[in-house]
Design an enzyme around this catalytic site. Structure first.
Site, PDB file in Angstrom:
ATOM      1  N   CYS A  40      29.632  31.017  42.025  1.00 45.18           N
ATOM      2  CA  CYS A  40      30.909  30.857  42.728  1.00 45.18           C
ATOM      3  C   CYS A  40      31.460  32.223  43.111  1.00 45.18           C
ATOM      4  O   CYS A  40      32.196  32.847  42.348  1.00 45.18           O
ATOM      5  CB  CYS A  40      31.917  30.098  41.867  1.00 45.18           C
ATOM      6  SG  CYS A  40      33.496  29.802  42.720  1.00 45.18           S
ATOM      7  N   CYS A  54      35.201  32.709  43.194  1.00 38.84           N
ATOM      8  CA  CYS A  54      35.808  32.868  41.867  1.00 38.84           C
ATOM      9  C   CYS A  54      35.612  34.280  41.337  1.00 38.84           C
ATOM     10  O   CYS A  54      36.554  34.929  40.876  1.00 38.84           O
ATOM     11  CB  CYS A  54      35.180  31.895  40.875  1.00 38.84           C
ATOM     12  SG  CYS A  54      35.238  30.158  41.319  1.00 38.84           S
ATOM     13  N   ASP A  55      34.377  34.764  41.382  1.00 38.25           N
ATOM     14  CA  ASP A  55      33.990  35.934  40.601  1.00 38.25           C
ATOM     15  C   ASP A  55      33.886  37.237  41.378  1.00 38.25           C
ATOM     16  O   ASP A  55      33.784  38.313  40.776  1.00 38.25           O
ATOM     17  CB  ASP A  55      32.637  35.660  39.913  1.00 38.25           C
ATOM     18  CG  ASP A  55      32.679  34.422  39.036  1.00 38.25           C
ATOM     19  OD1 ASP A  55      33.773  34.081  38.550  1.00 38.25           O
ATOM     20  OD2 ASP A  55      31.631  33.782  38.851  1.00 38.25           O
TER      21      ASP A  55
END
Length: 391
Positions: free
Chosen positions: A212, A215-216
């Site tokens: 992801c 997200c990261d």
């Protein structure tokens, strides 16, 4: 419960899910944005060993990712389950659209999902959804959520463990052992990211390896990274990472399968592209320190020093929980007809987990609407049959 911290990044859909869970439980918590606060990011990594979000800390207890079962163990389990007209499995564009249509038909509706938004929420930018020249995936899903929250639809943050028929109803069982009885089911579970299957991958997931990027990505600021894949998702990730990482390499197994406009953009931004290469090894114990890639034509291997590896190598249908309930094709996709009917009367399906060829957000939303309309017609026909029998 005092002292609860949720380490997040701004665009992480899983972080939003954790926060929604805690709000539903009435738990007070502190949000720590590790994408903007480098010291907080170092703190999170020190505490958890993770270079991925969300991480939820409560005293000496910790939850990595959105793990509904673990969150329930720590913060309690609210009353759940019950009887509904329709249960929708999944809350991507197909499931959320189906929810709106079911609610408008005045059907008592529950949506069960671990991941509001599905794949759409992972998208950096969406440029082919009607009404928007360009919109972030998270923003589009937020608009979907706003619309469905205007209706009386129960949203259960959990995963489905199984579905079976019991007398004249379907019973949907969640991983937290709650049961939902319903007269019709709409399957919209979407797909989940494919992984490389290399030794050490599970150990390094969240410790340099990520599925992801939205997200990261902020946790890899000024660090070298690589992206694996050749489709739109992969090249968009590579393009966005040039704004964050110190360098970006892109490993493409064969040739690009993305829109050509992105290729020139990536090259102009300095993305190093390795066509017809595969990742053969991951390096690092506690965190990723590098990868080895191999030229599929010559067999020559190259070592790349990277701190992050973002996987965008395709998706597999999230249909394992179905068992033999409905017919699937060889790819594990739910077989449906042109009206979203599965092989079982009363069970309908929509979205990317079905055999529909076009895997697009706008197609999934349309199929979700169709599935809801068909579910409503099915319930009306069943009620008519019951009236005839009663007479």
């Amino acid at each position: 419960m005092a002292g609860v911290k949720v380490y997040t990044t701004e665009n992480c859909p899983y972080c939003r899910m954790v926060q929604a869970f805690l709000r539903k439980q009435g738990v007070e918590y502190e949000i720590v944005d590790v994408g903007k606060d480098r010291e907080a990011a170092r703190e999170m990594i020190r505490i958890s060993g993770q270079r991925g979000v969300p991480v939820t800390v409560s005293g000496d207890k910790m939850v990595v990712g959105f793990d509904a079962k673990r969150l329930r163990e720590i913060f309690g389990t609210p009353e759940a389950g019950g009887a509904y007209d329709v249960v929708i499995v999944g809350a991507g564009p197909a499931g959320l659209t189906a929810g709106v249509y079911c609610a408008r038909k005045l059907m008592k509706t529950a949506i069960i999902t671990e991941n509001v938004g599905g794949q759409a929420a992972w998208s950096w930018t969406i440029e082919n959804y009607m009404g928007f020249t360009m919109i972030r995936g998270e923003d589009l899903i937020h608009k979907f959520e706003e619309q469905i929250r205007g209706f009386h639809v129960h949203l259960e943050l959990d995963s489905v463990a199984g579905i079976h028929r019991e007398d004249d109803a379907f019973v949907v069982r969640t991983s937290s052992e709650h049961t939902f009885r319903c007269r019709a089911v709409i399957l919209a579970p979407g797909k989940e990211p494919r992984t490389l299957g290399l030794p050490g991958e599970d150990r390094l997931m969240g410790r340099g390896v990520s599925i992801c990027a939205t997200c990261d990505a902020p946790l890899f600021r000024d660090r070298p990274v690589a992206v694996v894949g050749g489709g739109n998702a992969a090249i968009q990730t590579a393009i966005e990472m040039t704004k964050i990482a110190s360098s970006v390499a892109m490993i493409v197994r064969s040739d690009f399968r993305c829109d050509e406009v992105y290729i020139a953009r990536a090259k102009d931004l300095g993305v190093r592209i390795y066509l017809r290469h595969v990742v053969t090894a991951l390096h690092g114990e506690d965190s990723l320190t590098g990868i080895t890639i191999r030229d599929r034509n010559t067999g020559e291997e190259t070592a790349l020093d990277v701190s992050g590896l973002f996987l965008a190598i395709g998706l597999v249908p999230n249909t394992g929980f179905l068992g033999d309930l409905v017919a699937l094709n060889e790819q594990g996709e739910v077989l449906i007809d042109e009206n979203c009917h599965t092989s079982v009367p009363g069970i309908f399906a929509a979205g990317d987990a079905t055999c529909v060829r076009a895997k697009q957000i706008i197609v999934a939303a349309g199929e979700g609407a169709k599935a809801a309309i068909e579910a409503h017609d099915f319930l009306l026909s069943e009620e008519a049959k019951e009236r005839v029998v009663a007479a």
